[in-house]
Design an enzyme around this catalytic site. Structure first.
Site, PDB file in Angstrom:
ATOM      1  N   HIS A  24       0.817  -1.216   0.000  1.00 46.46           N
ATOM      2  CA  HIS A  24       0.000   0.000   0.000  1.00 46.46           C
ATOM      3  C   HIS A  24       0.853   1.270   0.000  1.00 46.46           C
ATOM      4  O   HIS A  24       0.829   2.084   0.897  1.00 46.46           O
ATOM      5  CB  HIS A  24      -1.088   0.012   1.081  1.00 46.46           C
ATOM      6  CG  HIS A  24      -0.651  -0.333   2.480  1.00 46.46           C
ATOM      7  ND1 HIS A  24       0.330   0.341   3.138  1.00 46.46           N
ATOM      8  CD2 HIS A  24      -1.098  -1.258   3.359  1.00 46.46           C
ATOM      9  CE1 HIS A  24       0.472  -0.147   4.351  1.00 46.46           C
ATOM     10  NE2 HIS A  24      -0.373  -1.127   4.507  1.00 46.46           N
ATOM     11  N   HIS A  78      -4.236  -8.483  15.227  1.00 46.84           N
ATOM     12  CA  HIS A  78      -4.451  -7.332  14.333  1.00 46.84           C
ATOM     13  C   HIS A  78      -5.238  -7.822  13.126  1.00 46.84           C
ATOM     14  O   HIS A  78      -4.909  -8.871  12.561  1.00 46.84           O
ATOM     15  CB  HIS A  78      -3.068  -6.803  13.928  1.00 46.84           C
ATOM     16  CG  HIS A  78      -3.049  -5.636  13.009  1.00 46.84           C
ATOM     17  ND1 HIS A  78      -4.005  -4.645  12.994  1.00 46.84           N
ATOM     18  CD2 HIS A  78      -2.137  -5.276  12.045  1.00 46.84           C
ATOM     19  CE1 HIS A  78      -3.677  -3.738  12.080  1.00 46.84           C
ATOM     20  NE2 HIS A  78      -2.565  -4.110  11.485  1.00 46.84           N
ATOM     21  N   GLU A  80      -5.765  -6.295  10.133  1.00 47.47           N
ATOM     22  CA  GLU A  80      -5.381  -5.913   8.771  1.00 47.47           C
ATOM     23  C   GLU A  80      -5.161  -7.189   7.948  1.00 47.47           C
ATOM     24  O   GLU A  80      -4.602  -8.176   8.447  1.00 47.47           O
ATOM     25  CB  GLU A  80      -4.120  -5.031   8.791  1.00 47.47           C
ATOM     26  CG  GLU A  80      -3.907  -4.363   7.445  1.00 47.47           C
ATOM     27  CD  GLU A  80      -2.938  -3.173   7.475  1.00 47.47           C
ATOM     28  OE1 GLU A  80      -2.296  -2.910   8.510  1.00 47.47           O
ATOM     29  OE2 GLU A  80      -2.837  -2.502   6.431  1.00 47.47           O
ATOM     30  N   ASP A  82      -3.208  -8.496   5.881  1.00 51.12           N
ATOM     31  CA  ASP A  82      -1.948  -9.247   5.753  1.00 51.12           C
ATOM     32  C   ASP A  82      -1.758 -10.215   6.923  1.00 51.12           C
ATOM     33  O   ASP A  82      -0.914 -11.109   6.865  1.00 51.12           O
ATOM     34  CB  ASP A  82      -0.736  -8.313   5.605  1.00 51.12           C
ATOM     35  CG  ASP A  82      -0.652  -7.234   6.656  1.00 51.12           C
ATOM     36  OD1 ASP A  82      -1.692  -6.766   7.133  1.00 51.12           O
ATOM     37  OD2 ASP A  82       0.480  -6.830   6.998  1.00 51.12           O
ATOM     38  N   HIS A 145      -0.570  -0.441  14.917  1.00 53.97           N
ATOM     39  CA  HIS A 145      -0.870   0.862  14.369  1.00 53.97           C
ATOM     40  C   HIS A 145      -2.335   1.032  13.997  1.00 53.97           C
ATOM     41  O   HIS A 145      -2.678   2.023  13.320  1.00 53.97           O
ATOM     42  CB  HIS A 145       0.017   1.136  13.134  1.00 53.97           C
ATOM     43  CG  HIS A 145      -0.287   0.214  11.976  1.00 53.97           C
ATOM     44  ND1 HIS A 145      -0.569   0.683  10.729  1.00 53.97           N
ATOM     45  CD2 HIS A 145      -0.392  -1.114  11.906  1.00 53.97           C
ATOM     46  CE1 HIS A 145      -0.800  -0.336   9.907  1.00 53.97           C
ATOM     47  NE2 HIS A 145      -0.686  -1.430  10.622  1.00 53.97           N
ATOM     48  N   ASP A 164       2.663  -6.032  14.288  1.00 57.56           N
ATOM     49  CA  ASP A 164       3.422  -5.153  13.392  1.00 57.56           C
ATOM     50  C   ASP A 164       4.611  -4.465  14.072  1.00 57.56           C
ATOM     51  O   ASP A 164       5.602  -4.153  13.404  1.00 57.56           O
ATOM     52  CB  ASP A 164       2.500  -4.062  12.826  1.00 57.56           C
ATOM     53  CG  ASP A 164       1.674  -4.555  11.639  1.00 57.56           C
ATOM     54  OD1 ASP A 164       2.143  -5.418  10.893  1.00 57.56           O
ATOM     55  OD2 ASP A 164       0.547  -4.047  11.465  1.00 57.56           O
ATOM     56  N   TYR A 190      11.030   0.541   8.085  1.00 61.43           N
ATOM     57  CA  TYR A 190       9.696   0.066   8.471  1.00 61.43           C
ATOM     58  C   TYR A 190       9.068   1.031   9.487  1.00 61.43           C
ATOM     59  O   TYR A 190       7.912   1.441   9.353  1.00 61.43           O
ATOM     60  CB  TYR A 190       9.858  -1.333   9.062  1.00 61.43           C
ATOM     61  CG  TYR A 190       8.604  -2.029   9.514  1.00 61.43           C
ATOM     62  CD1 TYR A 190       7.960  -2.948   8.687  1.00 61.43           C
ATOM     63  CD2 TYR A 190       8.081  -1.814  10.784  1.00 61.43           C
ATOM     64  CE1 TYR A 190       6.822  -3.618   9.106  1.00 61.43           C
ATOM     65  CE2 TYR A 190       6.950  -2.469  11.206  1.00 61.43           C
ATOM     66  CZ  TYR A 190       6.325  -3.375  10.370  1.00 61.43           C
ATOM     67  OH  TYR A 190       5.202  -4.033  10.803  1.00 61.43           O
ATOM     68  N   HIS A 223       6.238  -9.323  10.808  1.00 61.36           N
ATOM     69  CA  HIS A 223       6.955  -9.158   9.541  1.00 61.36           C
ATOM     70  C   HIS A 223       8.456  -9.261   9.808  1.00 61.36           C
ATOM     71  O   HIS A 223       8.954  -8.702  10.798  1.00 61.36           O
ATOM     72  CB  HIS A 223       6.695  -7.783   8.918  1.00 61.36           C
ATOM     73  CG  HIS A 223       5.272  -7.536   8.516  1.00 61.36           C
ATOM     74  ND1 HIS A 223       4.653  -8.183   7.471  1.00 61.36           N
ATOM     75  CD2 HIS A 223       4.341  -6.696   9.022  1.00 61.36           C
ATOM     76  CE1 HIS A 223       3.405  -7.754   7.348  1.00 61.36           C
ATOM     77  NE2 HIS A 223       3.189  -6.858   8.283  1.00 61.36           N
TER      78      HIS A 223
HETATM   79 FE1  FEO Z   1      -0.953  -3.505   9.984  1.00 60.76          FE
HETATM   80 FE2  FEO Z   1       1.194  -5.900   8.867  1.00 60.76          FE
HETATM   81  O1  FEO Z   1      -0.427  -4.986   9.024  1.00 60.76           O
END
Ligand code: FEO
Length: 341
Positions: A24, A78, A80, A82, A145, A164, A190, A223
């Site tokens: 994104h 989380h 999101e 991903d 986040h 994250d 990051y 990640h």
């Molecule tokens: Fe906030 Fe890795 O997604």
């Protein structure tokens, strides 16, 4: 990649995305990973999942450790996509699993997946889940986040699963911090691109972890690689970044129509350097904004230049300034320059 043991009874079962180059709008030149962790005690818990297109790989990794139908709990730190995109596939395989998330996480799951039949349980800071030999403790981390964000802590192993936070967008066959080079550069990029606007929340969360008196021996983010050797180093870096620590460095960012503003940019950089200050110069249309932001993270000054187009800055500069407005870097000196008619 196959499952890897992180600490006894806890396995990385995620996926490596070697090919993603745009997350994104964050340029992920080195790909990324989506980390999920399987905790096998008397009960079995899966902490986080992966992006939907990697669902099959996640389940194959789980199958290497235990049949997916034996998963008792799925912790969604989380929502999101991903990290939760594989939830439909996982819930299809783990039919008796309960799903734990913050209250905002529960609402987020309902709004993303519209599955009121999933057994969703809201947890809050201080709640614990005994797995028999291993105990999960939950810590809400709002706006790190997203509003739903949560850290999960495995008490017996001193293992923090912060989703994250403390991550890096880095695809690698290695899973641990002591196996890769230039990890702090990846972590800085990051942080700059994802967590910079949330510096106050980052500082408060580190204080909260301290006040909780947690023994943190390993940090396994969602990640990149796992901090098993240098967990204190990344926590220290987050303290410094969130506190606005800066180097003796100025970043000059410009766009130019016919070269006049470009000449000014280089002259300014020469002037900065002549005073013993490091200068970094970026032509916006020949640079990735993600790289510029990484340099801005620890710069003391941001110097912005643009010629005019239709009574405003050039479009690349408009886009960059919109990005900066959202990321809100703090404590930087600023200046602007440009040529105009
Ligand atoms: Fe906030 Fe890795 O997604």
């Amino acid at each position: 990649m196959v499952a890897v043991e992180v600490v006894p009874g806890v396995y990385w079962v995620g996926a490596v995305d070697w090919s993603i180059r745009d997350f994104h709008s964050y340029v992920t030149r080195h790909g990324t990973t989506y980390n999920a962790y399987l905790i096998k005690a008397e009960k079995v818990a899966l902490v986080d999942t992966v992006r939907a297109e990697f669902s099959r790989q996640l389940l194959a990794n789980v199958e290497g450790i235990t049949p997916p139908e034996e998963i008792d709990y799925i912790v969604v730190n989380h929502v999101e996509p991903d990290h939760s995109g594989a939830m439909p596939a996982v819930m299809n395989a783990a039919r008796s699993a309960k799903v734990l998330a913050t209250e905002a996480g529960v609402n987020g799951l309902l709004r993303h997946y519209h599955r009121r039949d999933w057994p969703l349980v809201a947890v809050k800071t201080g709640d614990e889940l005994a797995l028999g030999g291993k105990t999960l403790s939950f810590i809400e981390a709002p706006m790190l986040h997203w509003p739903d964000s949560m850290f999960t802590y495995l008490k017996e192993d001193g293992l923090l699963l912060p989703n994250d936070a403390f991550g890096q967008h880095l695809a690698t066959s290695q899973r641990f911090d002591d196996e890769v080079q230039d990890l702090m550069g990846a972590a800085a990029g990051y942080y700059a691109n994802i967590l910079m606007p949330f510096a106050p929340q980052v500082a408060r969360m580190i204080e909260k972890l301290r006040n909780l008196g947690l023994r943190i021996e390993t940090i396994a983010p969602s990640h990149g690689v796992i901090w098993r050797k240098y967990p204190a180093k990344i926590v220290q870096a987050y303290m410094e970044w969130s506190g606005g620590r800066s180097e003796n460095k100025a970043v000059v960012v410009f766009d130019s129509m016919w070269g006049s503003t470009e000449k000014m940019a280089y002259a300014i950089a020469d002037g900065v350097a002549s005073r013993g200050v490091e200068a970094k110069v970026f032509h916006l249309r020949r640079s990735d904004t993600s790289d510029v932001l990484k340099e801005i993270l620890d710069a003391r000054a941001i110097i912005i230049g643009s010629s005019t187009l239709n009574n405003g800055p050039l479009p690349a500069m408009v886009s960059f300034l919109a990005c900066m407005r959202g990321l809100r870097p703090r404590g930087k000196g600023t200046a602007a320059f440009g040529s105009y008619g």
